[in-house]
Enzyme design. Sequence first.
Site, mmCIF file in Angstrom:
data_model
loop_
_atom_site.group_PDB
_atom_site.id
_atom_site.type_symbol
_atom_site.label_atom_id
_atom_site.label_comp_id
_atom_site.label_asym_id
_atom_site.label_seq_id
_atom_site.Cartn_x
_atom_site.Cartn_y
_atom_site.Cartn_z
ATOM 1 C CG HIS A 78 12.370 47.161 26.493
ATOM 2 N ND1 HIS A 78 11.637 47.306 25.447
ATOM 3 C CD2 HIS A 78 13.566 46.446 25.914
ATOM 4 C CE1 HIS A 78 11.843 46.689 24.423
ATOM 5 N NE2 HIS A 78 13.437 45.994 24.778
ATOM 6 N NE ARG A 82 8.513 47.366 23.435
ATOM 7 C CZ ARG A 82 8.138 46.019 23.763
ATOM 8 N NH1 ARG A 82 8.179 45.154 22.652
ATOM 9 N NH2 ARG A 82 8.185 45.587 24.961
ATOM 10 C CG ASN A 106 5.417 52.578 24.144
ATOM 11 O OD1 ASN A 106 6.407 52.588 23.567
ATOM 12 N ND2 ASN A 106 5.467 51.902 25.266
ATOM 13 C CD GLU A 141 10.106 46.494 29.808
ATOM 14 O OE1 GLU A 141 11.017 45.996 30.485
ATOM 15 O OE2 GLU A 141 9.587 47.580 29.947
ATOM 16 N NE ARG A 198 10.257 53.763 28.095
ATOM 17 C CZ ARG A 198 8.714 53.873 28.330
ATOM 18 N NH1 ARG A 198 8.526 55.019 29.374
ATOM 19 N NH2 ARG A 198 7.606 53.377 27.949
ATOM 20 C CG HIS A 199 11.606 50.878 22.897
ATOM 21 N ND1 HIS A 199 10.060 51.376 22.374
ATOM 22 C CD2 HIS A 199 11.283 50.223 23.862
ATOM 23 C CE1 HIS A 199 9.338 50.886 23.244
ATOM 24 N NE2 HIS A 199 9.975 50.319 24.286
HETATM 25 O O1 F6P Z 1 4.480 50.364 28.924
HETATM 26 C C1 F6P Z 1 5.717 49.951 28.405
HETATM 27 C C2 F6P Z 1 6.432 48.962 29.270
HETATM 28 O O2 F6P Z 1 7.668 48.948 28.671
HETATM 29 C C3 F6P Z 1 5.790 47.575 29.067
HETATM 30 O O3 F6P Z 1 6.101 46.832 28.186
HETATM 31 C C4 F6P Z 1 6.012 47.118 30.581
HETATM 32 O O4 F6P Z 1 5.364 45.767 30.930
HETATM 33 C C5 F6P Z 1 5.946 48.283 31.546
HETATM 34 O O5 F6P Z 1 6.339 49.367 30.518
HETATM 35 C C6 F6P Z 1 6.917 48.105 32.671
HETATM 36 O O6 F6P Z 1 6.364 49.202 33.424
HETATM 37 P P1 F6P Z 1 5.381 48.762 34.612
HETATM 38 O O7 F6P Z 1 6.519 48.145 35.555
HETATM 39 O O8 F6P Z 1 5.321 50.299 35.340
HETATM 40 O O9 F6P Z 1 4.334 48.388 34.268
#
Ligand code: F6P
Length: 447
Positions: free
Chosen positions: A370, A280, A232, A304, A225-226
């Site tokens: 991501h 990011r 975050n 992402e 991941r970045h």
């Molecule tokens: O929280 C970091 C992230 O990369 C968000 O930008 C993204 O919406 C999420 O993780 C995805 O994870 P999940 O599907 O578990 O919400």
Amino acid sequence: MQDCHKSQKIALCMVGLPARGKTYISRKLHRYLNWLGYNCKVFNIGNYRREICGTECDKSFFDSKNEQATKARNECAQMALNDLINYLNSDGEIAIFDGTNTTKERRNMVQCSLLQQCQNVQTLWIESICDDADVIQNNIRLTKLNNPDYVSMNPEDATKDFLGRIKMYEEVYQKIDLDENLSFIKLINIGEDIQIHKVKGYLLSKIISYLMNLHIYPRPIYLTRHGGSTFNQENRVGGDCDLSQQGIQYSEQLGKFLLDEFPTQEQRNQIHCLTSTMKRATHTADIVCNILKINYLQLKTLDEINVGICDGLTYTQIAIQFPEDFAERKVNKLTYRYPRGESYLDLISRIEPIIYEIERSREPVLVIGHQAILRCLYAYFHRNEISEVPQLEIPIHAIIKLTPAAYYCEEIRIKIDPETGERKQIEEDLQITRINMLTKKKSYILL
Ligand code: F6P
């Protein structure tokens, strides 16, 4: 699968002498098609033969002049085919018939049975031709010697017997001929040359392009991941924020880690680094690639998951402002699509070209991505069920090194402390996880 024409069934039938990578290709296709969400299954004739005739079959068992054995082998093929047809006539969408199918007579029997007993089936024949002795020897060493047929034999005798088996097949082998009127693809010397005949339709064309990108050269694939972002830290989703201070530090440590992995500039120049277009991720890639003195490729496909109307919100805010959506996503995270955004299923379709890009590359690949995107990519290599994808663990400030081999994928996970640079192997200390591509069982070997 969401875009599959449900009534259309597909049979992919392998052709080729032993040790030409048919099982390797079958397993790869199986993984790819399952990952895309199709109900797909491999029917390996060798497994039926081992089950019915036992594993004590030496090369004489494969001699076409050995009538009793030939009858037994044909019966095994017929049983596998019957199961395959039953599968396609129930909920199976794509079935792979993994065997040598070296004669016109056998292929004709298979083709006619499929057409007569299966409704709306399309058949693609995949012939693997290889005359490179080194590749064949290597294939025998890597895959056949661990095969149940040879577990109790020393490698030298096993290789000798296997080469004898190949000779038996060579005596009767007829390559696919145009007069058989089949749809086929011939893969010659692992992609050196490819011939395609009478292939129609969306999914078959996809399968063809996938096959065209396959190779057997081992190379590592690094997924990370970045570095941690300001979002975050606040537990916010979406947005296009920059790295946090810790994220910058991680990126520097990641660069140093990769310097150790690739000690010379010549090696580093080989790295194929991919990232998204988000700040990011590109900031992380900037720092890493500056240390490595290499370039990177920015791909929108790697952005992402689009969280639509939830952009910039924390999970708590989503629960308060959109309680129904929050609850629905909890129940079915795979198919839930953020209003004006995307679902995990959408992501799998979106990143499919990245799989081709990674499969095609004979050089090390580094993906700076991501969380949601990497879950989808990782699931392809790890053979996860599609339903598991949204729950997979892709920790922040860690790198996953995958090395796909013939029938398994080695995995090492290393957590990197952004401040101190301390590297800690996650889970089994000093061990490599090997994931068997067929059974998905993990085994461990000491480094
Ligand atoms: O929280 C970091 C992230 O990369 C968000 O930008 C993204 O919406 C999420 O993780 C995805 O994870 P999940 O599907 O578990 O919400």
